[in-house]
Scaffold this motif. Structure first.
Motif, mmCIF file in Angstrom:
data_model
loop_
_atom_site.group_PDB
_atom_site.id
_atom_site.type_symbol
_atom_site.label_atom_id
_atom_site.label_comp_id
_atom_site.label_asym_id
_atom_site.label_seq_id
_atom_site.Cartn_x
_atom_site.Cartn_y
_atom_site.Cartn_z
ATOM 1 N N LEU A 21 -86.864 -128.083 53.496
ATOM 2 C CA LEU A 21 -86.984 -126.651 53.791
ATOM 3 C C LEU A 21 -88.115 -126.385 54.775
ATOM 4 N N PHE A 22 -89.277 -126.951 54.505
ATOM 5 C CA PHE A 22 -90.426 -126.668 55.365
ATOM 6 C C PHE A 22 -90.309 -127.350 56.725
ATOM 7 N N LYS A 23 -89.569 -128.436 56.811
ATOM 8 C CA LYS A 23 -89.264 -129.008 58.126
ATOM 9 C C LYS A 23 -88.438 -128.019 58.939
ATOM 10 N N GLU A 24 -87.469 -127.378 58.295
ATOM 11 C CA GLU A 24 -86.658 -126.370 58.988
ATOM 12 C C GLU A 24 -87.501 -125.172 59.411
ATOM 13 N N LEU A 25 -88.580 -124.917 58.700
ATOM 14 C CA LEU A 25 -89.490 -123.817 59.040
ATOM 15 C C LEU A 25 -90.533 -124.228 60.080
ATOM 16 N N GLY A 26 -90.450 -125.465 60.565
ATOM 17 C CA GLY A 26 -91.336 -125.904 61.644
ATOM 18 C C GLY A 26 -92.495 -126.788 61.226
ATOM 19 N N PHE A 27 -92.547 -127.189 59.980
ATOM 20 C CA PHE A 27 -93.625 -128.075 59.528
ATOM 21 C C PHE A 27 -93.218 -129.527 59.740
ATOM 22 N N ARG A 45 -98.573 -134.094 52.847
ATOM 23 C CA ARG A 45 -99.318 -133.107 53.644
ATOM 24 C C ARG A 45 -98.475 -132.756 54.855
ATOM 25 N N MET A 46 -98.273 -131.456 55.074
ATOM 26 C CA MET A 46 -97.473 -130.988 56.205
ATOM 27 C C MET A 46 -98.298 -130.002 57.022
ATOM 28 N N LYS A 47 -97.932 -129.893 58.322
ATOM 29 C CA LYS A 47 -98.642 -128.994 59.234
ATOM 30 C C LYS A 47 -97.640 -128.434 60.228
ATOM 31 N N ASP A 48 -97.830 -127.156 60.598
ATOM 32 C CA ASP A 48 -96.951 -126.576 61.619
ATOM 33 C C ASP A 48 -97.698 -126.462 62.949
ATOM 34 N N ALA A 49 -96.992 -125.984 63.974
ATOM 35 C CA ALA A 49 -97.553 -125.912 65.326
ATOM 36 C C ALA A 49 -98.724 -124.935 65.422
ATOM 37 N N ASN A 50 -98.832 -124.001 64.489
ATOM 38 C CA ASN A 50 -99.930 -123.038 64.488
ATOM 39 C C ASN A 50 -101.173 -123.561 63.768
ATOM 40 N N GLY A 51 -101.079 -124.767 63.218
ATOM 41 C CA GLY A 51 -102.218 -125.346 62.514
ATOM 42 C C GLY A 51 -102.264 -125.023 61.033
ATOM 43 N N PHE A 52 -101.189 -124.420 60.485
ATOM 44 C CA PHE A 52 -101.144 -124.124 59.055
ATOM 45 C C PHE A 52 -100.781 -125.383 58.287
ATOM 46 N N TYR A 53 -101.455 -125.610 57.170
ATOM 47 C CA TYR A 53 -101.188 -126.770 56.323
ATOM 48 C C TYR A 53 -100.493 -126.336 55.035
ATOM 49 N N LEU A 54 -99.696 -127.244 54.512
ATOM 50 C CA LEU A 54 -99.035 -127.092 53.219
ATOM 51 C C LEU A 54 -99.056 -128.452 52.556
ATOM 52 N N ASP A 55 -99.389 -128.474 51.284
ATOM 53 C CA ASP A 55 -99.321 -129.705 50.512
ATOM 54 C C ASP A 55 -98.221 -129.567 49.477
ATOM 55 N N ILE A 56 -97.451 -130.622 49.319
ATOM 56 C CA ILE A 56 -96.429 -130.683 48.280
ATOM 57 C C ILE A 56 -96.766 -131.884 47.419
ATOM 58 N N SER A 57 -96.932 -131.648 46.116
ATOM 59 C CA SER A 57 -97.278 -132.716 45.186
ATOM 60 C C SER A 57 -96.137 -132.917 44.207
ATOM 61 N N GLN A 58 -95.567 -134.108 44.234
ATOM 62 C CA GLN A 58 -94.512 -134.449 43.287
ATOM 63 C C GLN A 58 -95.165 -135.156 42.109
ATOM 64 N N VAL A 59 -94.977 -134.580 40.919
ATOM 65 C CA VAL A 59 -95.638 -135.090 39.720
ATOM 66 C C VAL A 59 -94.624 -135.623 38.717
ATOM 67 N N ASN A 60 -95.092 -136.532 37.905
ATOM 68 C CA ASN A 60 -94.312 -137.038 36.770
ATOM 69 C C ASN A 60 -94.894 -136.426 35.510
ATOM 70 N N ALA A 61 -94.766 -135.114 35.403
ATOM 71 C CA ALA A 61 -95.338 -134.382 34.276
ATOM 72 C C ALA A 61 -94.350 -133.291 33.869
ATOM 73 N N PRO A 62 -94.478 -132.812 32.657
ATOM 74 C CA PRO A 62 -93.540 -131.791 32.180
ATOM 75 C C PRO A 62 -93.819 -130.403 32.752
ATOM 76 N N VAL A 63 -93.533 -130.216 34.033
ATOM 77 C CA VAL A 63 -93.657 -128.884 34.637
ATOM 78 C C VAL A 63 -92.268 -128.226 34.575
ATOM 79 N N PRO A 64 -92.172 -127.063 33.951
ATOM 80 C CA PRO A 64 -90.859 -126.435 33.771
ATOM 81 C C PRO A 64 -90.231 -125.932 35.070
ATOM 82 N N GLN A 65 -91.065 -125.655 36.054
ATOM 83 C CA GLN A 65 -90.580 -125.172 37.349
ATOM 84 C C GLN A 65 -91.652 -125.447 38.385
#
Length: 125
Positions: A21-27, A45-65
Motif C-alpha cells: 500500500l505505501f509503495k503505491e503511495l510513493g514510499f 523503514r520506508m521513506k517518500d520523496a518528500n522526506g517523510f518516514y514510516l516504520d512498519i513492525s511485524q511482530v509475533n505477538a497477540p495483537v488483535p489488529q
C-alpha cells in the motif's frame, strides 16, 4: 534528553499488504531488519520523496489488529522512559526492554491508549 527521530509507525502481524500500500503511495523501502529482540520483530523503514518516514513492525505477538504508533528515538532511553512513566505510560513488555547490539527499545502505552515506540540507538565508540 533529545528526540532524534519522530515519525509514524504501524505495528502489525502481516507487513506485506501495508508495504505494498505505501509503495503505491510513493514510499520506498529504506532498510529491513529481521529478528529484532526476543520477539523476532521485523522492522521495515520506508521513506517518500518528500522526506517523510514510516516504520512498519511485524511482530509475533497477540495483537488483535494493526496498531498505529509513534516511533520516537532519543539520546537517553532511561530519561525518556522515566518521563513517560511519570505521565502514566505502561511498558507493553512489563519490566523488559528489547535489547540488540545497536538499540534499546520499549513499546510504551499511554493511559488513553496511544502508543510510543521508545528507542535509543547505541553508538559504538
Amino acid at each position: 534528553m533529545k528526540i532524534t527521530t519522530f515519525n509514524p509507525q504501524i505495528i502489525t502481524k502481516n507487513a506485506e499488504p501495508l508495504v505494498d500500500l505505501f509503495k503505491e503511495l510513493g514510499f520506498e523501502k529504506r532498510h529491513n531488519q529481521e529478528g529484532i529482540g526476543e520477539m523476532g520483530v521485523t522492522g521495515i523503514r520506508m521513506k517518500d520523496a518528500n522526506g517523510f518516514y514510516l516504520d512498519i513492525s511485524q511482530v509475533n505477538a497477540p495483537v488483535p489488529q494493526d496498531q498505529a504508533a509513534i516511533r520516537m528515538n532519543v539520546d537517553n532511553f532511561d530519561e525518556a522512559f522515566k518521563l513517560l512513566t511519570e505521565h502514566g505510560f505502561k511498558n507493553f513488555y512489563n519490566d523488559k526492554t528489547v535489547n540488540t547490539p545497536t538499540s534499546k527499545s520499549a513499546i510504551m502505552i499511554s493511559p488513553s491508549g496511544f502508543v510510543i515506540n521508545l528507542i535509543q540507538h547505541i553508538k559504538k565508540d
